[in-house]
Design a protein around this motif. Structure first.
Motif, short mmCIF file in Angstrom:
data_model
loop_
_atom_site.label_atom_id
_atom_site.label_comp_id
_atom_site.label_asym_id
_atom_site.label_seq_id
_atom_site.Cartn_x
_atom_site.Cartn_y
_atom_site.Cartn_z
N THR A 22 22.80 26.32 9.61
CA THR A 22 21.54 26.43 10.35
C THR A 22 21.19 25.12 11.03
OG1 THR A 22 20.77 28.04 8.70
CG2 THR A 22 19.11 27.09 10.15
N LEU A 23 21.56 24.01 10.39
CA LEU A 23 21.32 22.70 10.98
C LEU A 23 22.00 22.57 12.34
CD1 LEU A 23 20.33 19.71 10.58
CD2 LEU A 23 22.53 19.27 9.48
N PHE A 24 23.14 23.23 12.52
CA PHE A 24 23.87 23.19 13.79
C PHE A 24 23.41 24.29 14.75
CE2 PHE A 24 26.58 20.91 10.87
CZ PHE A 24 27.13 19.91 11.64
N LEU A 78 14.76 34.19 -3.57
CA LEU A 78 14.04 32.93 -3.42
C LEU A 78 14.87 31.93 -2.62
CD1 LEU A 78 11.45 31.48 -4.06
CD2 LEU A 78 12.43 30.72 -6.23
N GLY A 79 16.18 31.92 -2.84
CA GLY A 79 17.06 31.07 -2.04
C GLY A 79 17.07 31.49 -0.58
N TYR A 80 17.04 32.80 -0.34
CA TYR A 80 17.00 33.30 1.03
C TYR A 80 15.67 32.94 1.69
CZ TYR A 80 17.04 36.60 4.91
OH TYR A 80 16.98 37.16 6.16
N GLY A 81 14.59 33.03 0.93
CA GLY A 81 13.29 32.61 1.46
C GLY A 81 13.29 31.13 1.83
N ALA A 82 13.99 30.31 1.04
CA ALA A 82 14.10 28.88 1.36
C ALA A 82 14.83 28.69 2.68
CB ALA A 82 14.83 28.16 0.23
N LEU A 83 15.85 29.50 2.95
CA LEU A 83 16.57 29.41 4.22
C LEU A 83 15.65 29.76 5.39
CD1 LEU A 83 20.06 31.03 3.49
CD2 LEU A 83 19.54 28.61 3.86
N LEU A 84 14.83 30.80 5.23
CA LEU A 84 13.90 31.18 6.29
C LEU A 84 12.90 30.06 6.54
CD1 LEU A 84 13.17 34.92 5.41
CD2 LEU A 84 14.75 34.02 7.12
N LEU A 85 12.44 29.42 5.47
CA LEU A 85 11.51 28.30 5.62
C LEU A 85 12.19 27.12 6.32
CD1 LEU A 85 8.62 27.39 4.87
CD2 LEU A 85 9.54 26.50 2.73
N TRP A 86 13.43 26.88 6.00
CA TRP A 86 14.21 25.82 6.64
C TRP A 86 14.43 26.14 8.12
CZ3 TRP A 86 15.83 21.26 7.46
CH2 TRP A 86 17.08 20.97 8.00
N GLY A 87 14.76 27.39 8.42
CA GLY A 87 14.95 27.79 9.81
C GLY A 87 13.67 27.65 10.61
N ALA A 88 12.53 28.01 10.00
CA ALA A 88 11.24 27.88 10.68
C ALA A 88 10.92 26.42 10.96
CB ALA A 88 10.14 28.50 9.83
#
Length: 264
Positions: free
Chosen positions: A81-83, A160-170
């Motif tokens: 996601t960083l890329f 919860l890990g997937y929610g963290a990814l969505l928060l990171w993407g946002a």
């Protein structure tokens, strides 16, 4: 808010009527699949070794699919996601400036806050769709790995890990939108966004070489350090507040930038 939603729908329609978004979706699935298959292979090999030589020497994370596959997989998707995010956020304002439509947008009877929120919601929609593709992988594991004891995964940890990814993407999209508002070059916006996100993510490594209390302060600012507990399925309200604060501050900077350019 109605105006912001109209702008968000317009942004989403632009994303999904051009091949760029689908190219990003394909790249995300291809890269994620490569790492996912590799992690499944490593997990399977660790299980076979454990059956031959005993479970005592097997690392604890290889004793179930959630810790052995999904937790490291979410960490890998975070890096992908960083890329990916800079290339999704780069067009939000830069394309308007390049096409000379930004001036028309500024003279329309639309408040800068509606423009910023609308474009952010559009960007948030496309990054959510991109990360939404990765939920296929735990679904496949759950479908084919289910045994007599029930589900193969601990879905609380996975979600919860997937929610963290969505928060990171946002968060990535909010930072990328602010940088996009500063330039009319999409490529410059993407490179600058990556140049901001990468060292900010790697702050934890820098903090290891410092003394307290500087180390704790640097770790608190690190995206990677804040995400790790959430990616492991631990609900950390401090991390959630941190990311929400970064998103809010990025939106505020975007609003100030657009407002300044409106009166320039």
């Amino acid at each position: 808010m109605r105006t912001a939603l109209a702008i968000a729908r317009k942004e989403l329609s632009i994303y999904f009527t051009t091949p760029w978004a689908y190219a990003v979706f394909t790249a995300m699935l291809a890269i994620a699949s490569f790492f996912f298959v590799g992690m499944l292979y490593e997990f399977q090999r660790a299980q076979e070794m454990a059956r031959q030589f005993g479970w005592g020497n097997t690392p604890s994370q290889f004793r179930n699919l959630t810790d052995g596959v999904m937790v490291p997989f979410w960490s890998t998707v975070m890096i992908i996601t960083l890329f990916v995010a800079p290339f999704l956020s780069m067009r939000l304002f830069a394309e308007e400036k390049r096409n000379k439509t930004f001036e028309l947008l500024m003279t329309a009877p639309v408040r800068p806050i509606d423009i910023v929120l609308g474009k952010y919601l559009g960007g948030l929609g496309v990054i959510t769709a991109t990360l939404g593709l990765t939920i296929l992988f735990p679904l496949l594991v759950s479908l084919f790995g289910q045994g007599e004891s029930g589900s193969a995964l601990e879905w609380t940890t996975v979600l919860l890990g997937y929610g963290a990814l969505l928060l990171w993407g946002a968060t990535c999209m909010a930072i990328g939108m602010f940088i996009s508002a500063l330039t009319e070059s999409q490529m410059v916006a993407a490179l600058l966004t990556f140049a901001v996100l990468l060292p900010w993510t790697m702050l934890r490594g820098l903090g290891q070489t410092t003394e307290e209390p500087v180390r704790s302060f640097i770790n608190y600012l690190s995206f990677d350090a804040q995400l790790q507990s959430l990616l492991r399925g631990v609900l950390d309200l401090k991390a959630i507040v941190f990311f929400v604060s970064v998103i809010f501050f990025s939106l505020l900077l975007s609003h100030r930038t657009v407002e300044a350019q409106r009166w320039a």
